[in-house]
Motif scaffolding. Structure first.
Motif, PDB file in Angstrom:
ATOM      1  N   ASN A 315       0.895  -1.151   0.068  1.00 27.85           N
ATOM      2  CA  ASN A 315      -0.084  -0.050   0.099  1.00 27.85           C
ATOM      3  C   ASN A 315       0.841   1.139  -0.109  1.00 27.85           C
ATOM      4  N   LEU A 316       2.073   1.083   0.680  1.00 32.29           N
ATOM      5  CA  LEU A 316       2.993   2.251   0.739  1.00 32.29           C
ATOM      6  C   LEU A 316       3.497   2.498  -0.630  1.00 32.29           C
ATOM      7  N   ASP A 317       3.787   1.540  -1.486  1.00 34.10           N
ATOM      8  CA  ASP A 317       4.225   1.576  -2.673  1.00 34.10           C
ATOM      9  C   ASP A 317       3.382   1.950  -3.697  1.00 34.10           C
ATOM     10  N   LEU A 318       2.248   1.949  -3.477  1.00 29.09           N
ATOM     11  CA  LEU A 318       1.227   2.040  -4.262  1.00 29.09           C
ATOM     12  C   LEU A 318       0.717   3.670  -4.183  1.00 29.09           C
ATOM     13  N   THR A 319       0.997   4.186  -3.274  1.00 29.16           N
ATOM     14  CA  THR A 319       0.673   5.494  -3.001  1.00 29.16           C
ATOM     15  C   THR A 319       0.633   6.657  -4.161  1.00 29.16           C
ATOM     16  N   SER A 320       2.094   6.605  -4.616  1.00 31.32           N
ATOM     17  CA  SER A 320       2.348   7.724  -5.470  1.00 31.32           C
ATOM     18  C   SER A 320       2.000   7.187  -6.885  1.00 31.32           C
ATOM     19  N   GLN A 321       1.815   5.861  -7.096  1.00 33.33           N
ATOM     20  CA  GLN A 321       1.303   5.462  -8.574  1.00 33.33           C
ATOM     21  C   GLN A 321      -0.158   5.743  -8.440  1.00 33.33           C
ATOM     22  N   LEU A 322      -0.802   5.584  -7.446  1.00 30.30           N
ATOM     23  CA  LEU A 322      -2.420   5.724  -7.470  1.00 30.30           C
ATOM     24  C   LEU A 322      -2.816   7.202  -7.747  1.00 30.30           C
ATOM     25  N   LEU A 323      -1.798   8.091  -7.221  1.00 32.20           N
ATOM     26  CA  LEU A 323      -2.133   9.432  -7.402  1.00 32.20           C
ATOM     27  C   LEU A 323      -2.115   9.697  -9.070  1.00 32.20           C
ATOM     28  N   GLY A 324      -1.022   9.525  -9.605  1.00 30.19           N
ATOM     29  CA  GLY A 324      -0.873   9.424 -11.113  1.00 30.19           C
ATOM     30  C   GLY A 324      -2.045   8.742 -11.902  1.00 30.19           C
ATOM     31  N   ALA A 325      -2.501   7.593 -11.424  1.00 28.66           N
ATOM     32  CA  ALA A 325      -3.509   6.891 -12.031  1.00 28.66           C
ATOM     33  C   ALA A 325      -4.868   7.721 -12.198  1.00 28.66           C
ATOM     34  N   ARG A 326      -5.001   8.319 -10.936  1.00 26.54           N
ATOM     35  CA  ARG A 326      -6.283   9.292 -10.711  1.00 26.54           C
ATOM     36  C   ARG A 326      -6.009  10.296 -11.779  1.00 26.54           C
ATOM     37  N   MET A 327      -4.919  10.782 -11.608  1.00 30.23           N
ATOM     38  CA  MET A 327      -4.770  12.006 -12.742  1.00 30.23           C
ATOM     39  C   MET A 327      -4.936  11.578 -14.194  1.00 30.23           C
ATOM     40  N   LEU A 328      -4.576  10.279 -14.352  1.00 29.89           N
ATOM     41  CA  LEU A 328      -4.895   9.904 -15.885  1.00 29.89           C
ATOM     42  C   LEU A 328      -6.486   9.761 -16.150  1.00 29.89           C
ATOM     43  N   PHE A 329      -7.329   9.308 -15.044  1.00 34.81           N
ATOM     44  CA  PHE A 329      -8.832   8.974 -15.105  1.00 34.81           C
ATOM     45  C   PHE A 329      -9.355  10.603 -15.234  1.00 34.81           C
ATOM     46  N   GLN A 330      -8.784  11.453 -14.768  1.00 39.22           N
ATOM     47  CA  GLN A 330      -9.401  12.852 -14.546  1.00 39.22           C
ATOM     48  C   GLN A 330      -9.073  13.323 -16.233  1.00 39.22           C
TER      49      GLN A 330
END
Length: 599
Positions: A315-330
């Motif tokens: 979950n720690l490693d996913l934190t930064s990548q999930l923010l980028g994925a949310r930017m993609l979906f936006q």
């Protein structure tokens, strides 16, 4: 149904926002590339099985060779270990290559989708978002989608399966030792989960700081002439130093927070191994257990340490990548502001008559630029728009090309309201040359060819000759293949202007828009370009914006635009005779020129 249950069980321990993002990634990119992920999962399953097999064999190796001293077992067990290691190596290769291929495909697909979505946005969207943020969304978002899926797939396939297999080995050899070794895992997971919220907040601050630094650095490099002209270097150094120091502090906080899981896991692993050694040693010496069981459990416990640690940090490693994925979906969820309605017809230009009827428009709410503007540009004639800056002349050009749509009123071309035809058909019939020429960082040939990408080299050269650009192009060592640099930085202002005019010649559209097209030229070059433009204007509807009135004295109609309205119109001599707004403007401009000549 099975897939929905799997996603629900996978994301039970994470926030709803994280769960929704992960679920969407699996239901889009994951579903599209499920065959590749399934193959990589098979490879990871083989890796987990061979790792567990090696741990199990350690018990047999110790008992048969060192306890029973069976010499024939040396060759048999050595061969088995070698075979398992080879299989594990090839499986690791297959897993890495398969995931890389799938990941690269996901990045490419998402970059194409993001670019397509961005290109469907209107000019207003790009005016309100910095280039740095757009670039980050384009690049980081696509990369993040791949990274999130790869992290989860490898965690489930490589790490989770390895932990399950090694745990099975421990229970097969000695259930009590297995329970002792695994008893500290809940403590480790609970400790890591406390760090997640803290890391997420720090990363968001770090991300916004990085965007700000990138945005300001791009502006600095693009405006380097202004920076040096005003001696702004020291002020910019101080500003950047402050921003960079702040980002460094945020990065250090991030590292400290992420690294806190390391000492916790190391200490707990040490406790687990120490307890297993204590129990196993007593069991071997006093309980009748074999040394092989002890070494097999220890080997399995040590081999499970790294995958267990990665699972704890997932979950720690996913934190930064999930923010980028949310930017993609936006970006992907943005409504296409330049999408034409289905079945909308194309513009059919016969003469090219342009008419503005009581048009109102403003870039910002309650701040109109055009206030009921009306005028007509007749086919085959040149209509000039003159007047003070800020009156709305360039806005007229923007509305004709449908960069924006009017708030009220009508704009028609040959009687067809341009809001009711496709944007592409409108722009296909318009050539635009502005004062602020934009050249792409390619060759001269490529920049001229933007007017018509299918044009032959001969047609490109013909357009350059018509724009009086051929001679200076041939003076370069590379000729038409010479690089123009970023934004055409390797060309002079006049050269860039003539490249843009050549581009308009090549497009050969029936409607020509000239927004101060000769403003960057010296008197000699301007005279040559005016001749070329007169040739280009023949049999075309031409709309010209000019601040220097001598460039429009021969226009068929001159419209004086002031305060968002056409306040008077006519030919040059007619407007002078009226002694109205145009006459005053003319007198002021030529009085200034006479004063400069006398000075």
């Amino acid at each position: 149904m099975r897939q929905s249950k799997f996603l629900a069980s996978l994301t039970n321990l994470v926030s709803p926002e994280t769960r929704d993002t992960i679920a969407r990634l699996f239901l889009t990119d994951g579903r599209r590339h499920w065959k590749g992920y399934a193959l990589s999962f098979v490879f990871m399953g083989i890796m987990a099985a061979t790792t567990s097999g090696l741990a199990y064999l350690m018990g047999t190796v110790i008992n048969r060779i060192f306890v029973e001293q069976n010499s024939s077992a040396i060759w048999l067990l050595s061969g088995a270990v070698f075979l398992l290691s080879v299989v594990k190596g090839f499986s690791a290769y297959g897993q890495a290559v398969t995931l890389a291929y799938v990941g690269n495909r996901i990045v490419a697909d998402n970059q194409k989708k993001v670019l397509d979505r961005l290109l469907h946005q209107d000019v207003r969207f790009f005016a309100g978002m910095h280039t740095a943020e757009i670039s980050l969304r384009f690049n980081s978002g696509a990369q993040a989608a791949r990274n999130v899926l790869n992290l989860i797939i490898t965690s489930l396939g490589r790490d989770l399966l390895s932990v399950i297999g090694l745990t099975a080995v421990m229970f097969l050899q000695d259930p009590v030792m297995a329970l002792i070794g695994l008893g500290v895992m809940p403590i480790a997971v609970a400790g890591v989960r406390r760090l997640i919220r803290k890391v997420r907040k720090i990363f968001e601050r770090e991300f916004h700081g990085a965007v700000q630094i990138m945005a300001e650095s791009i502006e600095t490099f693009q405006g380097i002439r202004t920076v040096k002209s005003f001696n702004m270097e020291d002020a910019l150094r101080a500003r950047f130093a402050s921003r960079i120091d702040s980002l460094e502090r945020a990065s250090n906080r991030m590292i400290r927070a992420q690294s806190q899981s390391g000492p916790l896991m190391e200490a707990l692993a040490g406790v687990a191994i120490a307890l297993v050694i204590m129990y196993a040693g007593w069991s071997v010496l006093h309980g009748g257990r074999t040394p092989g069981e002890f070494f097999s459990v220890i080997t399995a416990l040590l081999l499970s340490y790294e995958p267990a640690k990665r699972l704890g940090r997932l979950n720690l490693d996913l934190t930064s990548q999930l923010l980028g994925a949310r930017m993609l979906f936006q970006v992907l969820d943005m409504k296409a502001t330049e999408a034409d309605e289905p079945g909308m017809p194309g513009l059919k230009v016969e003469g090219g008559r342009i008419e503005f009827e009581d048009v109102t428009f403003g870039y910002r709410e309650n701040e109109p630029v055009l206030r009921g503007l009306s005028f007509v540009a007749e086919p085959g004639q040149t209509t000039a728009l003159v007047g003070p800056s800020g009156g709305g002349k360039t806005t007229v050009m923007n509305l004709i090309e449908r960069f924006y749509d009017p708030e009220s009123g009508r704009i028609t071309i040959d009687g067809q309201q341009i809001e009711r035809v496709t944007r592409r058909s409108v722009r296909d019939n318009v050539s635009y040359v502005s004062q602020d020429v934009f050249l792409f960082s390619g060759t001269i040939r490529e920049n001229i060819a933007f007017g018509r990408p299918s044009a032959s080299p001969e047609e490109i050269e013909q357009a350059a000759r018509a724009a009086h650009a051929h001679d200076f192009i041939l003076s370069f060592a590379g000729g038409y293949d010479s690089k123009v640099g970023e934004h055409g930085a390797q060309l002079s202002g006049g050269q860039r202007q003539r490249i843009a005019i050549a581009r308009a010649f090549l497009k050969n559209a029936p409607i020509l828009l000239l927004d101060e097209a000769t403003a960057a030229l010296d008197s000699e070059s301007e005279a040559e370009i005016q001749k070329a433009l007169r040739t280009l204007q023949k049999d075309r509807t031409t709309l010209v914006i000019a601040h220097r009135l001598q460039t429009v004295v021969n226009a068929d109609r001159i419209c004086v635009v002031d305060g968002g309205r056409v306040v008077e119109w006519g030919r040059h001599d007619e407007l002078l005779a009226r002694r109205g707004r145009y006459f005053n403007f003319h007198q002021l401009q030529f009085a200034d020129q006479r004063e400069r000549l006398l000075a």
